[in-house]
Design a protein around this motif. Sequence first.
Motif, PDB file in Angstrom:
ATOM      1  N   VAL A 153      -0.160   5.662   8.165  1.00 41.36           N
ATOM      2  CA  VAL A 153       0.143   4.371   7.541  1.00 41.36           C
ATOM      3  C   VAL A 153      -0.094   4.435   6.033  1.00 41.36           C
ATOM      4  CG1 VAL A 153      -0.653   1.987   7.358  1.00 41.36           C
ATOM      5  CG2 VAL A 153      -0.219   2.973   9.606  1.00 41.36           C
ATOM      6  N   ARG A 154      -1.205   5.037   5.639  1.00 39.28           N
ATOM      7  CA  ARG A 154      -1.499   5.148   4.204  1.00 39.28           C
ATOM      8  C   ARG A 154      -0.477   6.049   3.506  1.00 39.28           C
ATOM      9  NH1 ARG A 154      -8.101   5.916   4.450  1.00 39.28           N
ATOM     10  NH2 ARG A 154      -8.593   3.810   5.213  1.00 39.28           N
ATOM     11  N   GLY A 157       2.565   4.043   2.867  1.00 41.64           N
ATOM     12  CA  GLY A 157       2.366   3.162   1.714  1.00 41.64           C
ATOM     13  C   GLY A 157       2.452   3.920   0.409  1.00 41.64           C
ATOM     14  N   THR A 192       6.091  -1.040   8.582  1.00 42.33           N
ATOM     15  CA  THR A 192       4.740  -0.789   8.084  1.00 42.33           C
ATOM     16  C   THR A 192       4.563  -1.272   6.652  1.00 42.33           C
ATOM     17  OG1 THR A 192       4.440   1.135   9.532  1.00 42.33           O
ATOM     18  CG2 THR A 192       3.051   1.021   7.560  1.00 42.33           C
ATOM     19  N   ILE A 193       5.585  -1.063   5.819  1.00 41.61           N
ATOM     20  CA  ILE A 193       5.454  -1.398   4.401  1.00 41.61           C
ATOM     21  C   ILE A 193       5.995  -2.779   4.066  1.00 41.61           C
ATOM     22  CG2 ILE A 193       5.548   1.017   3.675  1.00 41.61           C
ATOM     23  CD1 ILE A 193       8.502   0.564   2.940  1.00 41.61           C
ATOM     24  N   LEU A 196       3.332  -4.948   2.413  1.00 44.21           N
ATOM     25  CA  LEU A 196       2.966  -4.298   1.153  1.00 44.21           C
ATOM     26  C   LEU A 196       4.045  -4.541   0.094  1.00 44.21           C
ATOM     27  CD1 LEU A 196       0.924  -2.311  -0.243  1.00 44.21           C
ATOM     28  CD2 LEU A 196       2.502  -0.488   0.412  1.00 44.21           C
ATOM     29  N   ILE A 224      -4.628   2.915  -2.302  1.00 43.37           N
ATOM     30  CA  ILE A 224      -4.041   3.056  -0.964  1.00 43.37           C
ATOM     31  C   ILE A 224      -4.714   4.190  -0.216  1.00 43.37           C
ATOM     32  CG2 ILE A 224      -1.948   3.746   0.283  1.00 43.37           C
ATOM     33  CD1 ILE A 224      -0.339   2.198  -1.818  1.00 43.37           C
ATOM     34  N   ASP A 230      -5.321  -1.369   3.260  1.00 46.03           N
ATOM     35  CA  ASP A 230      -5.128  -1.249   4.714  1.00 46.03           C
ATOM     36  C   ASP A 230      -4.782  -2.579   5.372  1.00 46.03           C
ATOM     37  OD1 ASP A 230      -5.575   1.426   4.562  1.00 46.03           O
ATOM     38  OD2 ASP A 230      -7.450   1.442   5.700  1.00 46.03           O
ATOM     39  N   LEU A 233      -1.127  -3.058   5.012  1.00 43.07           N
ATOM     40  CA  LEU A 233      -0.342  -2.045   5.708  1.00 43.07           C
ATOM     41  C   LEU A 233      -0.396  -2.234   7.226  1.00 43.07           C
ATOM     42  CD1 LEU A 233      -1.337   1.044   3.548  1.00 43.07           C
ATOM     43  CD2 LEU A 233       0.962   0.082   3.747  1.00 43.07           C
TER      44      LEU A 233
END
Length: 271
Positions: A153-154, A157, A192-193, A196, A224, A230, A233
């Motif tokens: 996930v990170r 991002g 996911t993004i 963000l 990030i 987090d 995200l």
Amino acid sequence: MEQEIMQNPNFECLVTLFVGIFSAFAGTFLGAVLLNHLQKSNMRKNRGTAVKALKILKKYDTKKYGEAKSQFNIELSISEKRAVLVLLHKMGIPIQIPASNKFDIKDIEFADITIDGKEINGIIDQVKGGYCDMLIFNDVEAYFTSNIRVSAVRNTGEKYVKEVLAKSKLVGTTIHYPENWPSLFTLGERLTIGVLHECLVDKSYFQNNGDTSKEAIEKLIREIQIGLWDIYLFWDFDSYQNMQSQRQLANIVQSAVMSQQQIVQNQNSQS
């Protein structure tokens, strides 16, 4: 005249008991001393392995961690990595797992971060002082496997920031993103993004000429990587949109109520 010496049976029992107790105590004590010596010897060896790994990375001071990857994987055996990888990660070495791969102890990868020799020296001092002993020989596979989703996930991002935001342009108050940028991501990555993307609509990432600020982008990437973003995200995009809709509705209702109150006040003042 011969005198027969009579043996005292109670004395013999005491001697036997004393010898047994002494032997047991001596055996236990010596065994504990030997075990303690072996444990300390092994721990010193493992500390040395951790220091060895850190010194490999320190050779690349001011360079990217990725440049140290090859030497790190060649000079450290699998058993040495197994002993110290959790320690290194816990102490701030940016070991990462690509979103598309499984954890592979033979090929350790690092985040795209610049190595700071002073930080490495600080970690070495802590390792030598024994402050990190409890982190040695943690189950490395279980540790990194449990962090695969977080890392993935990170990384997604970070990819958004590098491939989209960093290549965007601020014109007036509008951000112009690269053409067809969603095609750079899979559906799962876009979900996911999503939050963000909405939260990074901020002019603080741009310079006066409309270009992105390199310093601000690098700082954002670092944030990030260490988990400060987090919450956004991992926030479900549909839930985020519902919350935004409720907030907008609440603002509309509040504005309507305040307008009605103002009308009533004006009517009362006229009468």
